[in-house]
Design an enzyme around this catalytic site. Structure first.
Site, mmCIF file in Angstrom:
data_model
loop_
_atom_site.group_PDB
_atom_site.id
_atom_site.type_symbol
_atom_site.label_atom_id
_atom_site.label_comp_id
_atom_site.label_asym_id
_atom_site.label_seq_id
_atom_site.Cartn_x
_atom_site.Cartn_y
_atom_site.Cartn_z
ATOM 1 N N ARG A 177 0.648 -1.373 -0.229
ATOM 2 C CA ARG A 177 0.006 -0.115 0.161
ATOM 3 C C ARG A 177 0.975 1.404 0.246
ATOM 4 O O ARG A 177 0.503 2.323 0.735
ATOM 5 C CB ARG A 177 -1.159 0.389 1.336
ATOM 6 C CG ARG A 177 -2.198 -0.890 1.078
ATOM 7 C CD ARG A 177 -2.802 -1.260 -0.351
ATOM 8 N NE ARG A 177 -3.627 -2.550 0.098
ATOM 9 C CZ ARG A 177 -3.028 -3.788 -0.087
ATOM 10 N NH1 ARG A 177 -2.610 -3.842 -0.781
ATOM 11 N NH2 ARG A 177 -4.048 -4.568 -0.601
ATOM 12 N N SER A 227 -11.767 -2.025 1.950
ATOM 13 C CA SER A 227 -11.527 -2.461 3.835
ATOM 14 C C SER A 227 -10.716 -0.948 4.226
ATOM 15 O O SER A 227 -9.866 0.373 3.570
ATOM 16 C CB SER A 227 -9.548 -2.840 2.975
ATOM 17 O OG SER A 227 -9.818 -4.432 2.419
ATOM 18 N N GLU A 297 -6.134 2.547 5.541
ATOM 19 C CA GLU A 297 -5.907 2.692 3.854
ATOM 20 C C GLU A 297 -7.219 3.521 3.924
ATOM 21 O O GLU A 297 -6.150 3.317 2.257
ATOM 22 C CB GLU A 297 -6.254 0.943 3.756
ATOM 23 C CG GLU A 297 -6.077 0.686 2.296
ATOM 24 C CD GLU A 297 -5.865 -0.538 2.076
ATOM 25 O OE1 GLU A 297 -6.879 -0.538 0.826
ATOM 26 O OE2 GLU A 297 -5.922 -1.265 2.901
#
Length: 306
Positions: A177, A227, A297
């Site tokens: 990420r 998410s 996230e």
């Protein structure tokens, strides 16, 4: 007062009258369906317009924010001071041999479908990810043991000074990420994927299987940003949240999904404040119980309500 209205005509000269919106509610442009107004929202239709818009912002000290589908984005209730540049109309995709070249605003699902039509495999994992390719590369999006770093060859980017250049896979420095694009605040303009030849039915069946698993396990029927938290090292965020007893926990219209604890959803009528308060509540409770720090996230931007 919207202090950037004086620049409306200049942005209209760049992107056209129909592609400039004033005091635009960001809840119309995010998958969470929340968020206050952006002073200006523009939708360029060419990469040259993107470059000219960024230079105009830079030369006049106008803050600007790039968005694609708004699927990994939470905008605070006070909205955004400055200009939102939305890449919605930059979605061209072409196939050249075993390569797929896509503009930054192209939805991942569209790219997967083009690859499928050309019997090119490798992107199946991304077919159900709701974002556009620019955001996906920026955060090295992934699912089901696949991620962008496995299939990307290069990305054309622009920096804050309006310089356009190409980054190869190594220069993109893709990790979990994260990427060099985040680190240096580059903006993705175009992406080249290198895929492999495969059988149409093999690719199609893989896509259908992953989409079935998503539908079974994820709360796709509610607005969310996917998410909510990154995976902590050595743990799974959803399991930590569930083991803390927070499945179904609500603040206002925001809820920890009863279907998948890793998702915070807009159950109906949520504000960005509800979602942010629930995120903080979850982080605090998980820290108290497990001494694990959950990092979001989802990208959070904008101003608090006065």
């Amino acid at each position: 007062m919207n202090q950037y209205k004086n620049f409306i005509m200049q942005f209209e000269d760049i992107v056209g009258n129909n592609n400039v919106l004033i005091d635009e509610p960001m809840k119309k442009h995010t998958s969470f369906k929340v968020g206050g107004p952006a002073d200006l929202l523009i939708t360029p239709t060419t990469l040259e317009q993107v470059k000219d818009s960024i230079i105009l912002c830079r030369n006049n000290s106008i803050p600007y924010y790039i968005i694609g589908n708004g699927s990994n984005l939470l905008v605070r209730d006070g909205g955004i001071r400055g200009v939102v540049i939305k890449f919605l109309k930059l979605g061209d995709i072409k196939v050249e041999g075993d390569r797929v070249i896509a503009q930054s605003g192209a939805p991942l699902t569209n790219i997967c479908n083009e690859a499928l039509k050309s019997n090119l495999g490798g992107l199946e994992f991304a077919c159900g990810i709701p974002g556009s390719v620019g955001g996906a590369v920026t955060m090295n999006a992934g699912a089901y043991n696949g991620e962008i770093s496995q299939v990307i060859e290069s990305a054309k980017v622009i920096d804050k000074d309006g310089n356009v250049f190409l980054l190869n896979k190594e220069q993109l420095d893709l990790g979990y990420r994260m990427s060099a694009i985040q680190k240096y605040h580059y903006i993705v303009l175009e992406v080249t994927f290198k895929l492999h030849n495969s059988e149409y039915d093999t690719i199609k069946n893989r896509i259908m299987d992953l989409n079935r698993r998503r539908t079974e396990k994820q709360p796709l029927e509610y607005p969310s940003a996917g998410s909510t938290f990154k995976r902590p090292e050595g743990h799974f965020a959803a399991k930590l949240i569930e083991d803390t007893g927070l499945k179904g926990e609500s603040i206002g219209g925001a809820q920890v999904s009863e279907k998948h604890s890793g998702f915070i959803i807009n159950k109906g009528g949520a504000t960005a404040g509800d979602i942010l308060n629930l995120i903080e509540f979850v982080q605090n409770k998980v820290m108290e119980k497990f001494q694990v720090d959950l990092h979001t996230e989802v990208r959070i931007i904008g101003e608090e309500n006065n």
